[in-house]
Scaffold this motif. Structure first.
Motif, mmCIF file in Angstrom:
data_model
loop_
_atom_site.group_PDB
_atom_site.id
_atom_site.type_symbol
_atom_site.label_atom_id
_atom_site.label_comp_id
_atom_site.label_asym_id
_atom_site.label_seq_id
_atom_site.Cartn_x
_atom_site.Cartn_y
_atom_site.Cartn_z
ATOM 1 N N ALA A 92 18.320 47.482 48.739
ATOM 2 C CA ALA A 92 18.382 49.490 48.838
ATOM 3 C C ALA A 92 19.876 49.746 48.287
ATOM 4 N N GLU A 93 20.641 48.872 47.981
ATOM 5 C CA GLU A 93 20.991 49.378 46.742
ATOM 6 C C GLU A 93 20.859 48.816 44.915
ATOM 7 N N VAL A 94 20.029 47.609 45.304
ATOM 8 C CA VAL A 94 19.260 46.891 44.286
ATOM 9 C C VAL A 94 18.412 48.455 43.481
ATOM 10 N N ALA A 95 17.619 48.837 44.426
ATOM 11 C CA ALA A 95 16.683 50.242 44.349
ATOM 12 C C ALA A 95 16.874 51.141 43.282
ATOM 13 N N VAL A 96 18.019 51.049 43.540
ATOM 14 C CA VAL A 96 18.918 52.684 42.519
ATOM 15 C C VAL A 96 19.402 52.123 41.037
ATOM 16 N N ALA A 97 19.590 50.361 41.176
ATOM 17 C CA ALA A 97 20.258 50.098 39.618
ATOM 18 C C ALA A 97 18.624 49.727 38.806
ATOM 19 N N GLU A 98 17.481 49.497 39.742
ATOM 20 C CA GLU A 98 16.813 49.249 38.821
ATOM 21 C C GLU A 98 15.721 50.531 38.662
ATOM 22 N N ALA A 99 15.649 51.620 39.090
ATOM 23 C CA ALA A 99 15.591 52.748 39.060
ATOM 24 C C ALA A 99 16.228 53.282 38.405
ATOM 25 N N ALA A 100 17.822 53.293 37.317
ATOM 26 C CA ALA A 100 18.318 53.791 36.881
ATOM 27 C C ALA A 100 18.059 53.389 35.498
ATOM 28 N N ILE A 101 17.753 51.689 35.901
ATOM 29 C CA ILE A 101 16.958 50.646 34.202
ATOM 30 C C ILE A 101 15.932 51.572 33.445
ATOM 31 N N ARG A 102 14.898 52.576 34.157
ATOM 32 C CA ARG A 102 13.311 52.430 33.799
ATOM 33 C C ARG A 102 13.828 54.578 33.711
ATOM 34 N N ALA A 103 15.253 54.677 33.685
ATOM 35 C CA ALA A 103 15.270 56.896 33.285
ATOM 36 C C ALA A 103 15.346 56.321 31.444
ATOM 37 N N ALA A 104 14.550 57.249 31.153
ATOM 38 C CA ALA A 104 14.861 57.595 29.639
ATOM 39 C C ALA A 104 15.977 57.296 28.608
ATOM 40 N N ASP A 105 17.496 57.771 29.622
ATOM 41 C CA ASP A 105 18.605 57.288 28.415
ATOM 42 C C ASP A 105 18.780 56.216 28.665
ATOM 43 N N ALA A 106 18.573 54.331 29.334
ATOM 44 C CA ALA A 106 19.153 53.907 30.075
ATOM 45 C C ALA A 106 19.024 53.158 29.039
ATOM 46 N N THR A 107 18.402 53.283 28.000
ATOM 47 C CA THR A 107 19.191 52.203 26.183
ATOM 48 C C THR A 107 20.465 53.109 25.666
ATOM 49 N N THR A 108 20.427 54.592 26.195
ATOM 50 C CA THR A 108 21.389 55.292 25.293
ATOM 51 C C THR A 108 22.510 54.651 26.248
ATOM 52 N N ARG A 109 22.372 54.298 27.577
ATOM 53 C CA ARG A 109 23.842 54.171 28.119
ATOM 54 C C ARG A 109 23.699 52.272 28.413
ATOM 55 N N ASP A 110 23.041 52.141 27.352
ATOM 56 C CA ASP A 110 22.911 50.375 27.550
ATOM 57 C C ASP A 110 22.914 49.829 29.046
ATOM 58 N N PHE A 111 22.450 50.234 29.269
ATOM 59 C CA PHE A 111 22.049 49.889 31.292
ATOM 60 C C PHE A 111 21.215 48.714 30.780
ATOM 61 N N ALA A 112 21.154 47.536 31.860
ATOM 62 C CA ALA A 112 20.438 46.219 31.871
ATOM 63 C C ALA A 112 20.495 46.460 33.344
ATOM 64 N N VAL A 113 19.214 45.400 34.672
ATOM 65 C CA VAL A 113 19.902 44.296 36.059
ATOM 66 C C VAL A 113 19.459 43.126 35.749
ATOM 67 N N LEU A 114 21.238 42.763 35.740
ATOM 68 C CA LEU A 114 21.619 40.964 35.609
ATOM 69 C C LEU A 114 21.209 40.991 37.076
ATOM 70 N N GLN A 115 20.738 39.839 37.173
ATOM 71 C CA GLN A 115 20.746 38.536 38.304
ATOM 72 C C GLN A 115 22.161 37.901 38.180
ATOM 73 N N PRO A 116 22.719 37.248 39.574
ATOM 74 C CA PRO A 116 23.962 37.600 39.207
ATOM 75 C C PRO A 116 24.427 36.042 38.340
ATOM 76 N N ASP A 117 23.977 34.895 38.733
ATOM 77 C CA ASP A 117 24.222 34.357 37.792
ATOM 78 C C ASP A 117 24.048 34.507 36.399
ATOM 79 N N GLU A 118 23.519 36.124 36.029
ATOM 80 C CA GLU A 118 23.665 36.773 34.517
ATOM 81 C C GLU A 118 25.026 37.374 34.146
ATOM 82 N N ALA A 119 25.217 37.891 35.737
ATOM 83 C CA ALA A 119 26.534 38.722 36.150
ATOM 84 C C ALA A 119 27.423 37.788 35.998
ATOM 85 N N ARG A 120 27.672 36.806 36.248
ATOM 86 C CA ARG A 120 28.566 35.915 36.248
ATOM 87 C C ARG A 120 28.990 34.916 34.500
ATOM 88 N N LYS A 121 27.998 35.258 33.721
ATOM 89 C CA LYS A 121 28.221 34.111 32.646
ATOM 90 C C LYS A 121 29.151 35.463 31.791
#
Length: 369
Positions: A92-121
């Motif tokens: 359910a929390e992941v779903a909120v993050a995925e909705a955020a990156i589909r918003a019109a201003d996601a690029t302006t905020r520099d949003f991305a959803v990362l997998q755990p290994d990407e986040a740990r990098k």
């Protein structure tokens, strides 16, 4: 012009900065011997990620630019454009993050959803379990306990800045204020940036102030022993920022009772000394408790330890703070003329540290500085 500014917090100090930048003289008064309010009792976050689309986001993005410029000119404020990771531990929390990156201003905020290994990098200190992370590359941080003295020292070097701490302003009259030492400070304009202090002169000038006070609890730990390369939040933070649609999250995943009772989220920022600032809670109904209660800290310590994958370092400081928030949730702040050549500026809420540079810039334009 000669600008008299009342209030030594971040909002007042940024107004002083804007006035000095435009060639004016500033007289700056603060009722405490040093700023002790919400401007120093916070995370130092320059938090773009959760801001409401539209005017609020525009102000936050402009402030992010100004904070970076200030960091170049005043390195002592400790600005870092470190970005943030909001860690999601349930679908359910992941779903909120995925909705955020589909918003019109996601690029302006520099949003991305990362997998755990990407986040740990990006942040190797995050060795706990989580399903995904929302990255915001526009977020940053400053050092709240030292930023204001560092900025004032730079202002003083202009030769056009006078700092009067330990002066409570008692009266406003014809573009001048009188303090509790009996001294009158006259100028061409007066700006009252008194934060969460609504009594005394503010109550006389604006008895119908559409602003409330909000109380927070936070803490700081011993050094972590390694670098926390980004700011970190848990997904409960989605619930308290207007950029995110948490309708479904609230329905399928209510907060634990202690978190819901205290309107809690985990925010975690590393200080330059290696310690971690963690928090926070929200209390909206006065009179506020005078106690700093342990159960919220227990919850935050447990969540932070789970995300780090290790016990949190020992807490060495605990504190509470109070900030001023506009009752209108769509308002970035409350700015009102309260006398001849005098304006009251207050109510940015939890956006104060983030948005104060652009708020002050807007005031400078509106007041023809």
């Amino acid at each position: 012009m000669r600008i008299v500014i009342v209030g030594g917090g971040v909002l007042g100090t940024m107004h002083a900065w804007q006035a000095i930048e435009r060639g004016h003289e500033v007289v700056h008064l603060e009722r405490e011997r040093e700023s002790r309010g919400a401007s120093v009792r916070n995370f130092g976050l320059v938090w773009v990620s959760g801001r409401a689309a539209g005017a609020e986001l525009d102000v936050a993005l402009r402030s992010r630019q100004l904070w970076e410029q200030l960091g170049d000119r005043v390195p002592g404020i400790g600005f870092r454009g470190n970005g943030s990771l909001t860690l999601c531990r349930t679908p359910a929390e992941v779903a909120v993050a995925e909705a955020a990156i589909r918003a019109a201003d996601a690029t302006t905020r520099d949003f991305a959803v990362l997998q755990p290994d990407e986040a740990r990098k990006l942040n190797p200190a995050l060795r706990g379990d989580f399903l995904a992370a929302l990255w915001c590359g526009r977020d940053g941080v400053v050092e709240p306990r030292v930023a204001l003295p560092e900025l004032r020292a730079t202002l003083a070097a202009s030769g056009r800045y006078s700092w009067f701490p330990g002066r409570e302003v008692r009266a406003l009259d014809d573009r001048a204020v009188r303090d509790d030492h009996g001294q009158t400070h006259a100028g061409d304009q007066v700006v009252l940036a008194t934060g969460a202090w609504f009594g005394g002169l503010v109550a006389e000038l604006a008895p119908d102030l559409p602003v409330r006070r909000v109380r927070l609890q936070m803490a700081q730990t011993e050094p972590l022993g390694e670098e926390l390369t980004t700011s970190v939040a848990d997904a409960d933070s989605f619930r308290y920022y207007p950029a995110f649609d948490t309708t479904q999250l609230a329905r399928v995943q209510p907060q634990p009772p202690i978190a819901a009772d205290r309107a809690m989220q985990l925010l975690m920022v590393q200080r330059l000394d290696g310690g971690l600032t963690i928090g926070d809670t929200h209390a909206y109904d006065e009179p506020f408790d005078f106690d700093v209660v342990e159960s919220p800290y227990d919850h935050l310590t447990e969540v932070a330890g789970a995300l780090l994958g290790r016990p949190l370092p020992r807490i060495v400081r605990r504190w509470a703070g109070v900030y001023a928030q506009c009752l209108d949730p769509t308002a970035v702040l409350y700015r009102r003329q309260v006398g001849a050549g005098a304006w009251l500026v207050t109510g940015p809420g939890g956006r104060g540290m983030t948005c104060s540079p652009a708020i002050a810039e807007d005031s400078a334009k509106e007041l023809n500085w």
